[in-house]
Design a protein around this motif. Structure first.
Motif, PDB file in Angstrom:
ATOM      1  N   GLU A  53      44.723  57.101  73.135  1.00 58.03           N
ATOM      2  CA  GLU A  53      44.612  57.270  74.592  1.00 58.03           C
ATOM      3  C   GLU A  53      45.876  56.775  75.281  1.00 58.03           C
ATOM      4  O   GLU A  53      46.411  57.428  76.181  1.00 58.03           O
ATOM      5  CB  GLU A  53      43.401  56.495  75.116  1.00 58.03           C
ATOM      6  N   GLU A  54      46.354  55.610  74.864  1.00 50.53           N
ATOM      7  CA  GLU A  54      47.578  55.059  75.462  1.00 50.53           C
ATOM      8  C   GLU A  54      48.785  55.923  75.143  1.00 50.53           C
ATOM      9  O   GLU A  54      49.683  56.096  75.980  1.00 50.53           O
ATOM     10  CB  GLU A  54      47.775  53.626  74.965  1.00 50.53           C
ATOM     11  N   LEU A  55      48.826  56.490  73.943  1.00 49.10           N
ATOM     12  CA  LEU A  55      49.925  57.388  73.585  1.00 49.10           C
ATOM     13  C   LEU A  55      49.952  58.603  74.499  1.00 49.10           C
ATOM     14  O   LEU A  55      51.015  59.018  74.972  1.00 49.10           O
ATOM     15  CB  LEU A  55      49.795  57.830  72.127  1.00 49.10           C
ATOM     16  N   LEU A  56      48.789  59.186  74.766  1.00 50.46           N
ATOM     17  CA  LEU A  56      48.738  60.338  75.664  1.00 50.46           C
ATOM     18  C   LEU A  56      49.250  59.986  77.057  1.00 50.46           C
ATOM     19  O   LEU A  56      49.980  60.762  77.676  1.00 50.46           O
ATOM     20  CB  LEU A  56      47.308  60.873  75.746  1.00 50.46           C
ATOM     21  N   ALA A  57      48.898  58.808  77.551  1.00 52.53           N
ATOM     22  CA  ALA A  57      49.383  58.388  78.869  1.00 52.53           C
ATOM     23  C   ALA A  57      50.897  58.241  78.870  1.00 52.53           C
ATOM     24  O   ALA A  57      51.576  58.659  79.817  1.00 52.53           O
ATOM     25  CB  ALA A  57      48.719  57.073  79.278  1.00 52.53           C
ATOM     26  N   GLY A  58      51.450  57.643  77.813  1.00 55.43           N
ATOM     27  CA  GLY A  58      52.896  57.487  77.730  1.00 55.43           C
ATOM     28  C   GLY A  58      53.620  58.810  77.629  1.00 55.43           C
ATOM     29  O   GLY A  58      54.687  59.005  78.240  1.00 55.43           O
ATOM     30  N   LEU A  59      53.067  59.739  76.872  1.00 52.34           N
ATOM     31  CA  LEU A  59      53.671  61.072  76.774  1.00 52.34           C
ATOM     32  C   LEU A  59      53.604  61.790  78.119  1.00 52.34           C
ATOM     33  O   LEU A  59      54.559  62.481  78.514  1.00 52.34           O
ATOM     34  CB  LEU A  59      52.966  61.897  75.700  1.00 52.34           C
ATOM     35  N   ALA A  60      52.489  61.657  78.820  1.00 53.89           N
ATOM     36  CA  ALA A  60      52.362  62.286  80.139  1.00 53.89           C
ATOM     37  C   ALA A  60      53.409  61.751  81.091  1.00 53.89           C
ATOM     38  O   ALA A  60      54.041  62.519  81.837  1.00 53.89           O
ATOM     39  CB  ALA A  60      50.957  62.048  80.700  1.00 53.89           C
ATOM     40  N   VAL A  61      53.621  60.453  81.092  1.00 50.48           N
ATOM     41  CA  VAL A  61      54.641  59.829  81.939  1.00 50.48           C
ATOM     42  C   VAL A  61      56.021  60.382  81.610  1.00 50.48           C
ATOM     43  O   VAL A  61      56.786  60.771  82.505  1.00 50.48           O
ATOM     44  CB  VAL A  61      54.602  58.294  81.757  1.00 50.48           C
ATOM     45  N   ALA A  62      56.353  60.425  80.330  1.00 46.73           N
ATOM     46  CA  ALA A  62      57.682  60.875  79.925  1.00 46.73           C
ATOM     47  C   ALA A  62      57.902  62.350  80.248  1.00 46.73           C
ATOM     48  O   ALA A  62      58.959  62.739  80.766  1.00 46.73           O
ATOM     49  CB  ALA A  62      57.885  60.622  78.431  1.00 46.73           C
TER      50      ALA A  62
ATOM     51  N   GLU B 197      42.223  60.913  71.111  1.00 44.86           N
ATOM     52  CA  GLU B 197      41.505  59.941  71.945  1.00 44.86           C
ATOM     53  C   GLU B 197      40.688  58.954  71.116  1.00 44.86           C
ATOM     54  O   GLU B 197      40.408  57.839  71.567  1.00 44.86           O
ATOM     55  CB  GLU B 197      40.571  60.655  72.934  1.00 44.86           C
ATOM     56  N   ASP B 198      40.322  59.355  69.922  1.00 47.01           N
ATOM     57  CA  ASP B 198      39.487  58.513  69.063  1.00 47.01           C
ATOM     58  C   ASP B 198      40.292  57.853  67.945  1.00 47.01           C
ATOM     59  O   ASP B 198      39.699  57.288  67.012  1.00 47.01           O
ATOM     60  CB  ASP B 198      38.367  59.352  68.446  1.00 47.01           C
ATOM     61  N   ARG B 199      41.609  57.922  68.034  1.00 43.52           N
ATOM     62  CA  ARG B 199      42.476  57.393  66.980  1.00 43.52           C
ATOM     63  C   ARG B 199      43.435  56.353  67.551  1.00 43.52           C
ATOM     64  O   ARG B 199      43.526  56.148  68.759  1.00 43.52           O
ATOM     65  CB  ARG B 199      43.293  58.533  66.355  1.00 43.52           C
ATOM     66  N   ASP B 200      44.175  55.732  66.648  1.00 41.86           N
ATOM     67  CA  ASP B 200      45.266  54.850  67.021  1.00 41.86           C
ATOM     68  C   ASP B 200      46.587  55.498  66.635  1.00 41.86           C
ATOM     69  O   ASP B 200      46.631  56.393  65.763  1.00 41.86           O
ATOM     70  CB  ASP B 200      45.147  53.504  66.322  1.00 41.86           C
ATOM     71  N   VAL B 201      47.682  55.048  67.248  1.00 40.09           N
ATOM     72  CA  VAL B 201      49.004  55.584  66.897  1.00 40.09           C
ATOM     73  C   VAL B 201      49.266  55.385  65.404  1.00 40.09           C
ATOM     74  O   VAL B 201      49.839  56.249  64.747  1.00 40.09           O
ATOM     75  CB  VAL B 201      50.095  54.900  67.740  1.00 40.09           C
ATOM     76  N   ALA B 202      48.805  54.264  64.861  1.00 39.03           N
ATOM     77  CA  ALA B 202      49.033  53.987  63.446  1.00 39.03           C
ATOM     78  C   ALA B 202      48.378  55.023  62.543  1.00 39.03           C
ATOM     79  O   ALA B 202      48.858  55.260  61.416  1.00 39.03           O
ATOM     80  CB  ALA B 202      48.512  52.591  63.106  1.00 39.03           C
ATOM     81  N   ASP B 203      47.296  55.643  62.980  1.00 37.86           N
ATOM     82  CA  ASP B 203      46.659  56.680  62.176  1.00 37.86           C
ATOM     83  C   ASP B 203      47.593  57.871  61.987  1.00 37.86           C
ATOM     84  O   ASP B 203      47.605  58.500  60.923  1.00 37.86           O
ATOM     85  CB  ASP B 203      45.364  57.156  62.847  1.00 37.86           C
TER      86      ASP B 203
END
Length: 449
Positions: free
Chosen positions: A122-131, A437-443
């Motif tokens: 979820e946090e990754l998606l937010a960061g990508l949206a910002v960029a 949304e159900d995963r972590d970046v590490a996955d």
């Protein structure tokens, strides 16, 4: 006038809950496309040189070097992984009238910051949206190409913003990260003029490395010029001129195109058109006496000879920025993919001879149409007997007006990765990205190691 605080507040205020379902879906598609391209680039010489440099400079770290057995700092991982995404020139592009950057250049930086911070999908998606949003807004409202700066001058800002989001920086630290990045790393346009070198494919990797380093410095308390955009002798005075932005929660991602062919952005319609014409008319290249392309100003400038000789083609970096080469190779091979950039293909007499009869001219009407959202091209191919065949294109498959959805992107992913990654892992990568949304970046990074 846009301010540094305005960008920092946008980063702080944009969370995954603010993203529409369409934005989330589009960002996942951008991620899958970029990862596939990166996996295909691992054996290319310049990314290999980056890998050797990164591992020479530092030992083990917290972040994955994609497709390698080593790890590194988030700074060096951003450099390495972005080199993989960018090098093949198969990445996405944002289409603005005066600038055409590649928002996927941000992905390596945002993922590295997310892996370092143990972030969620979820946090990754937010960061990508910002960029993606900041990259698009800068391209549209603050183009820098005509002022002598390269488009990665935008990328260092957008990547610093995305990295700041994943690192969890507060408002003032985010403002400092953007300030440091925007002050110290304004790249020159000479990268893409004259004789094209390998740096063309690595400039964005260097930019995001600087971006993540700026964010790490800010995380640890380093301050930067807090009015970098609006201040005296600041970015708007020196680099871009005055501009405003209208930042939304990632909606600019819908204006991003997918490359159908391995070719510079502005060549996509022309390449698609000449392949269609060659197949429909069963053209014999030996009987072709002239190829004429009418195109828009940006294409003529960048890949048609306006910024340097595009008929002297001896390397991959020169080939994918030469309309004469791309059109000649596409007509000969009925394709323009990775095989057309192998050194022996570039040097072969058939393509070297044919590219010299390609004439590229700018049509002001086509320029106006491009500025209104099309990517037009008109191609005439004249044969020995005097017959001329014409094809006219408004856009291409992959343009925002005709986007490539999941089925097409998964087919592209399969094509570029099937010789590099086994089928089980390919399936796992797709599944992790689709269910981010159900995963972590590490996955995800575990699958890219």
């Amino acid at each position: 006038m846009a301010t540094t605080l305005e960008f920092a507040e946008f980063v702080q205020e944009t969370g995954s809950d603010d993203l529409s379902a369409d934005v989330r879906d589009a960002l996942k598609r951008r991620l899958l496309d970029s990862v596939g391209i990166a996996l295909a680039a691992e054996v290319a010489d310049p990314p290999q040189a980056v890998y050797e440099t990164v591992t020479d400079l530092e030992g083990d770290g917290p972040c994955t070097l994609w497709r390698r057995g080593e790890r590194a700092s988030p700074v060096q991982a951003a450099m390495h992984n972005t080199a993989l995404v960018r090098y093949l020139d198969y990445m996405d592009s944002y289409l603005a009238p005066g600038e055409t950057p590649h928002p996927s250049d941000n992905i390596g930086a945002v993922v590295a910051a997310g892996e370092y911070a143990d972030a969620s999908g979820e946090e990754l998606l937010a960061g990508l949206a910002v960029a993606y949003e900041i990259q698009g807004e800068l391209a549209w409202n603050a183009p820098v190409r005509d002022r002598g700066f390269d488009h990665v001058t935008h990328t260092v800002i957008s990547a610093a913003a995305g990295a700041s989001k994943l690192l969890g920086l507060d408002l003032e630290a985010t403002r400092n990260a953007i300030a440091i990045a925007a002050t110290g790393h304004n790249a020159l346009r000479v990268t893409r003029t004259g004789g094209i070198t390998e740096w063309k494919g690595l400039a964005s990797a260097n930019a995001v490395r600087n971006a993540v380093y700026a964010a790490m410095l800010a995380k640890n308390g380093v301050t930067g010029p807090r009015n970098v955009f609006e201040g005296q002798k600041g970015w708007q005075d020196v680099v871009a001129g005055p501009f405003e932005v209208d930042l939304t929660p990632g909606e600019r991602v819908h204006d991003v195109m997918t490359k159908r062919y391995v070719a510079e952005t502005y060549a996509q319609s022309a390449v698609e058109g000449i392949i269609e014409l060659a197949e429909q008319q069963d053209l014999d290249p030996d009987d072709v006496t002239a190829i004429k392309l009418e195109t828009f100003a940006g294409a003529k400038l960048i890949i048609g000879g306006g910024e340097g000789n595009r008929y002297e083609v001896a390397s991959r970096a020169q080939a994918d920025h030469s309309l004469p080469y791309m059109l000649a190779a596409a007509l000969l091979d009925r394709d323009l993919s990775l095989a057309q950039y192998e050194p022996e293909r570039i040097r072969r007499n058939d393509v070297q001879d044919l590219l010299r009869i390609v004439d590229v001219t700018e049509d002001p009407d086509l320029t106006e149409r491009f500025e209104n959202g099309e990517m037009p091209a008109v191609i005439d191919v004249t044969m020995d007997d005097g017959t001329t065949y014409r094809v006219e294109k408004d856009a291409f498959r992959g343009h925002p007006t005709n986007p490539i959805r999941w089925e097409g992107l998964e087919a592209k992913f399969e094509t570029v990765t099937e010789d590099r990654v086994d089928a089980e892992r390919r399936d796992e990568i797709r599944e992790v990205i689709r269910s981010l949304e159900d995963r972590d970046v590490a996955d995800l990074t575990a699958l890219l190691a």
